[in-house]
Design a protein around this motif. Structure first.
Motif, PDB file in Angstrom:
ATOM      1  N   ALA A   1      -2.658   0.407  10.733  1.00  0.00           N
ATOM      2  CA  ALA A   1      -2.406  -0.843  11.470  1.00  0.00           C
ATOM      3  C   ALA A   1      -1.929  -1.980  10.575  1.00  0.00           C
ATOM      4  CB  ALA A   1      -3.666  -1.263  12.236  1.00  0.00           C
ATOM      5  N   ILE A   2      -1.038  -1.669   9.634  1.00  0.00           N
ATOM      6  CA  ILE A   2      -0.381  -2.705   8.830  1.00  0.00           C
ATOM      7  C   ILE A   2       1.129  -2.482   8.930  1.00  0.00           C
ATOM      8  CG2 ILE A   2      -2.265  -3.168   7.211  1.00  0.00           C
ATOM      9  CD1 ILE A   2      -0.965  -1.277   5.223  1.00  0.00           C
ATOM     10  N   PRO A   3       1.929  -3.540   8.762  1.00  0.00           N
ATOM     11  CA  PRO A   3       3.385  -3.407   8.943  1.00  0.00           C
ATOM     12  C   PRO A   3       4.020  -2.443   7.938  1.00  0.00           C
ATOM     13  CG  PRO A   3       2.707  -5.722   8.840  1.00  0.00           C
ATOM     14  CD  PRO A   3       1.529  -4.914   8.435  1.00  0.00           C
ATOM     15  N   LEU A   4       4.941  -1.655   8.425  1.00  0.00           N
ATOM     16  CA  LEU A   4       5.668  -0.704   7.586  1.00  0.00           C
ATOM     17  C   LEU A   4       6.818  -1.403   6.876  1.00  0.00           C
ATOM     18  CD1 LEU A   4       5.944   2.432   6.959  1.00  0.00           C
ATOM     19  CD2 LEU A   4       7.658   2.453   8.797  1.00  0.00           C
ATOM     20  N   ILE A   5       6.969  -1.152   5.565  1.00  0.00           N
ATOM     21  CA  ILE A   5       8.093  -1.735   4.826  1.00  0.00           C
ATOM     22  C   ILE A   5       8.984  -0.661   4.207  1.00  0.00           C
ATOM     23  CG2 ILE A   5       6.993  -1.993   2.550  1.00  0.00           C
ATOM     24  CD1 ILE A   5       8.347  -4.811   2.459  1.00  0.00           C
ATOM     25  N   GLY A   6       8.526   0.587   4.192  1.00  0.00           N
ATOM     26  CA  GLY A   6       9.368   1.629   3.615  1.00  0.00           C
ATOM     27  C   GLY A   6       8.838   3.035   3.829  1.00  0.00           C
ATOM     28  N   VAL A   7       9.762   3.987   3.950  1.00  0.00           N
ATOM     29  CA  VAL A   7       9.430   5.411   4.062  1.00  0.00           C
ATOM     30  C   VAL A   7      10.239   6.139   2.996  1.00  0.00           C
ATOM     31  CG1 VAL A   7       9.453   7.460   5.534  1.00  0.00           C
ATOM     32  CG2 VAL A   7       9.037   5.203   6.542  1.00  0.00           C
TER      33      VAL A   7
ATOM     34  N   ILE B   1       5.121   4.591   2.989  1.00  0.00           N
ATOM     35  CA  ILE B   1       4.708   5.989   3.157  1.00  0.00           C
ATOM     36  C   ILE B   1       5.583   6.843   2.247  1.00  0.00           C
ATOM     37  CG2 ILE B   1       4.403   7.899   4.779  1.00  0.00           C
ATOM     38  CD1 ILE B   1       4.114   5.822   7.000  1.00  0.00           C
ATOM     39  N   ASN B   2       4.939   7.545   1.345  1.00  0.00           N
ATOM     40  CA  ASN B   2       5.642   8.277   0.289  1.00  0.00           C
ATOM     41  C   ASN B   2       5.592   9.785   0.548  1.00  0.00           C
ATOM     42  OD1 ASN B   2       7.021   8.509  -2.171  1.00  0.00           O
ATOM     43  ND2 ASN B   2       5.135   8.785  -3.315  1.00  0.00           N
ATOM     44  N   ARG B   3       6.625  10.469   0.091  1.00  0.00           N
ATOM     45  CA  ARG B   3       6.704  11.935   0.102  1.00  0.00           C
ATOM     46  C   ARG B   3       6.611  12.524   1.511  1.00  0.00           C
ATOM     47  NH1 ARG B   3       3.827  14.992  -4.750  1.00  0.00           N
ATOM     48  NH2 ARG B   3       5.415  16.447  -4.047  1.00  0.00           N
ATOM     49  N   ILE B   4       7.290  11.902   2.450  1.00  0.00           N
ATOM     50  CA  ILE B   4       7.317  12.433   3.813  1.00  0.00           C
ATOM     51  C   ILE B   4       8.274  13.622   3.864  1.00  0.00           C
ATOM     52  CG2 ILE B   4       9.167  10.913   4.660  1.00  0.00           C
ATOM     53  CD1 ILE B   4       6.127  11.363   6.784  1.00  0.00           C
TER      54      ILE B   4
ATOM     55  N   ILE C   1       0.856  -1.183   0.000  1.00  0.00           N
ATOM     56  CA  ILE C   1       0.000   0.000   0.000  1.00  0.00           C
ATOM     57  C   ILE C   1       0.891   1.230   0.000  1.00  0.00           C
ATOM     58  CG2 ILE C   1      -1.694   1.329   1.322  1.00  0.00           C
ATOM     59  CD1 ILE C   1      -2.979  -1.113   0.277  1.00  0.00           C
ATOM     60  N   VAL C   2       0.737   2.078  -1.013  1.00  0.00           N
ATOM     61  CA  VAL C   2       1.524   3.314  -1.100  1.00  0.00           C
ATOM     62  C   VAL C   2       0.604   4.489  -0.762  1.00  0.00           C
ATOM     63  CG1 VAL C   2       2.996   4.774  -2.536  1.00  0.00           C
ATOM     64  CG2 VAL C   2       2.934   2.297  -2.930  1.00  0.00           C
ATOM     65  N   THR C   3       0.958   5.242   0.273  1.00  0.00           N
ATOM     66  CA  THR C   3       0.153   6.398   0.665  1.00  0.00           C
ATOM     67  C   THR C   3       1.053   7.569   1.020  1.00  0.00           C
ATOM     68  OG1 THR C   3      -1.591   7.200   2.156  1.00  0.00           O
ATOM     69  CG2 THR C   3       0.038   5.716   3.102  1.00  0.00           C
TER      70      THR C   3
ATOM     71  N   MET D   1       2.310  18.044   9.191  1.00  0.00           N
ATOM     72  CA  MET D   1       2.152  16.813   8.417  1.00  0.00           C
ATOM     73  C   MET D   1       2.102  15.637   9.386  1.00  0.00           C
ATOM     74  SD  MET D   1       4.665  15.218   5.438  1.00  0.00           S
ATOM     75  CE  MET D   1       3.946  16.122   4.057  1.00  0.00           C
ATOM     76  N   MET D   2       1.294  14.624   9.030  1.00  0.00           N
ATOM     77  CA  MET D   2       1.243  13.416   9.851  1.00  0.00           C
ATOM     78  C   MET D   2       2.610  12.741   9.844  1.00  0.00           C
ATOM     79  SD  MET D   2      -2.376  11.976   8.387  1.00  0.00           S
ATOM     80  CE  MET D   2      -2.455  10.534   9.440  1.00  0.00           C
ATOM     81  N   SER D   3       2.967  12.165  10.967  1.00  0.00           N
ATOM     82  CA  SER D   3       4.238  11.458  11.066  1.00  0.00           C
ATOM     83  C   SER D   3       4.079  10.021  10.595  1.00  0.00           C
ATOM     84  CB  SER D   3       4.729  11.466  12.517  1.00  0.00           C
ATOM     85  OG  SER D   3       3.907  10.622  13.306  1.00  0.00           O
ATOM     86  N   VAL D   4       5.207   9.338  10.465  1.00  0.00           N
ATOM     87  CA  VAL D   4       5.191   7.922  10.106  1.00  0.00           C
ATOM     88  C   VAL D   4       4.387   7.131  11.133  1.00  0.00           C
ATOM     89  CG1 VAL D   4       6.627   5.853   9.863  1.00  0.00           C
ATOM     90  CG2 VAL D   4       7.376   8.018   8.848  1.00  0.00           C
ATOM     91  N   GLN D   5       4.597   7.455  12.399  1.00  0.00           N
ATOM     92  CA  GLN D   5       3.886   6.753  13.474  1.00  0.00           C
ATOM     93  C   GLN D   5       2.378   6.984  13.390  1.00  0.00           C
ATOM     94  OE1 GLN D   5       6.625   8.678  13.908  1.00  0.00           O
ATOM     95  NE2 GLN D   5       8.092   7.032  14.291  1.00  0.00           N
ATOM     96  N   ASP D   6       1.988   8.217  13.034  1.00  0.00           N
ATOM     97  CA  ASP D   6       0.560   8.527  12.891  1.00  0.00           C
ATOM     98  C   ASP D   6      -0.090   7.632  11.844  1.00  0.00           C
ATOM     99  OD1 ASP D   6       0.861  10.583  14.711  1.00  0.00           O
ATOM    100  OD2 ASP D   6       1.002  12.159  13.200  1.00  0.00           O
ATOM    101  N   VAL D   7       0.549   7.548  10.678  1.00  0.00           N
ATOM    102  CA  VAL D   7      -0.012   6.766   9.568  1.00  0.00           C
ATOM    103  C   VAL D   7      -0.074   5.289   9.950  1.00  0.00           C
ATOM    104  CG1 VAL D   7       0.239   6.124   7.144  1.00  0.00           C
ATOM    105  CG2 VAL D   7       0.857   8.433   7.880  1.00  0.00           C
ATOM    106  N   GLN D   8       0.983   4.808  10.611  1.00  0.00           N
ATOM    107  CA  GLN D   8       1.003   3.411  11.051  1.00  0.00           C
ATOM    108  C   GLN D   8      -0.140   3.115  12.017  1.00  0.00           C
ATOM    109  OE1 GLN D   8       5.426   3.074  12.096  1.00  0.00           O
ATOM    110  NE2 GLN D   8       4.841   0.971  11.664  1.00  0.00           N
ATOM    111  N   GLU D   9      -0.378   4.029  12.953  1.00  0.00           N
ATOM    112  CA  GLU D   9      -1.444   3.826  13.936  1.00  0.00           C
ATOM    113  C   GLU D   9      -2.811   3.762  13.267  1.00  0.00           C
ATOM    114  OE1 GLU D   9      -1.475   6.361  17.403  1.00  0.00           O
ATOM    115  OE2 GLU D   9       0.714   6.415  17.430  1.00  0.00           O
ATOM    116  N   LEU D  10      -3.015   4.600  12.263  1.00  0.00           N
ATOM    117  CA  LEU D  10      -4.318   4.655  11.598  1.00  0.00           C
ATOM    118  C   LEU D  10      -4.566   3.433  10.714  1.00  0.00           C
ATOM    119  CD1 LEU D  10      -4.441   8.437  10.631  1.00  0.00           C
ATOM    120  CD2 LEU D  10      -5.931   7.275  12.267  1.00  0.00           C
TER     121      LEU D  10
END
Length: 255
Positions: free
Chosen positions: A182-188, A158-161, A127-129, A171-180
């Motif tokens: 709830a899927i494993p992070l593979i790249g920023v 998570i793209n374009r941070i 998922i790219v967001t 801007m939402m942080s990486v942690q914010d997006v992860q919390e919302l």
């Protein structure tokens, strides 16, 4: 949101690692993957001709001269997303999977027929967001559709941070997006102007001779797909509560 850019760079990064990679453009009518790879002038046949038995699958595959172990199966520009069915895409992908270690399907925007085609044969999904509320909400909807389709292995890119904007609570942080989500992070992927330059030139960032943070991030995702334990690029953020950050972002947008 960067799906096509991610597909092109991940495919190239895996090919650089010696893997056999097939990229499939599932965006019928609005194909762009060939442009990002710089292969638009080499297309003779597309997936539609293969399905119509006007050519063999091998004839439609466009090899990349820079990395011969990467091929592209292009979509047709003059057909709509309804021109093919999920079962037909499944046949093509299953045939490619016999030879290639990675078959990366670039899904079109939206959740209509093009999306259904793209996920028909998928075993896992990326998922790219971007870290924006609307984008994250769309991503959450897509996660639900994937899970309903039986695709359980789903990872987040998570793209374009923009670290400065995250630190300023704009801007939402990486942690914010992860919390919302709830899927494993593979790249920023950090925001990088060179992505635009590479897109216009048809040269994925991971092939550039001048190193960049975004290219390293894509290469790290490829390594994680291979099972390597790779540290994430650190993006500083304040310890603000996620909900207060979202309220502030919404309030700023309303004003």
């Amino acid at each position: 949101m960067g799906k096509t850019t991610s597909s092109a760079n991940l495919g190239m990064a895996l090919a650089k690692m010696g893997r056999q990679v097939a990229l499939v453009d599932a965006d019928f009518g609005l194909r762009n993957l060939d442009l990002l790879l710089g292969l638009e002038n080499r297309i003779v046949y597309t997936a539609v001709e293969v399905l119509a038995r006007e050519c063999r699958l091998e004839q439609a595959l466009v090899k990349d001269k820079r990395l011969p172990n990467l091929v592209l199966l292009p979509a047709a520009q003059n057909r709509t997303k309804d021109a093919v069915s999920p079962d037909q895409i499944k046949l093509l992908v299953n045939a490619l999977a016999q030879k290639y270690q990675y078959v990366i399907i670039d899904s079109p925007a939206g959740i209509e027929m093009g999306f259904k085609n793209a996920i028909a044969s998928a075993k896992e999904a990326l998922i790219v967001t971007t870290p924006e509320i609307a984008s994250v909400r769309d991503a959450d909807r897509v996660v639900g559709l994937l899970e309903a389709q039986g695709i359980k292995k789903i990872h987040l890119i998570i793209n374009r941070i923009k670290p400065a904007m995250v630190r300023a609570n704009d801007m939402m942080s990486v942690q914010d997006v992860q919390e919302l989500l709830a899927i494993p992070l593979i790249g920023v992927i950090p925001d990088d102007e060179r992505v635009i330059v590479s897109t216009n030139r048809g040269e994925p960032l991971v092939l550039s001779e001048s190193p960049s943070l975004a290219a390293t991030a894509f290469e790290n995702i490829a390594r994680r797909l291979e099972g390597e334990a790779v540290d994430f690029i650190e993006v500083d953020a304040n310890n603000d509560n996620i909900f207060s950050r979202i309220r502030r972002l919404l309030w700023t947008k309303i004003i």
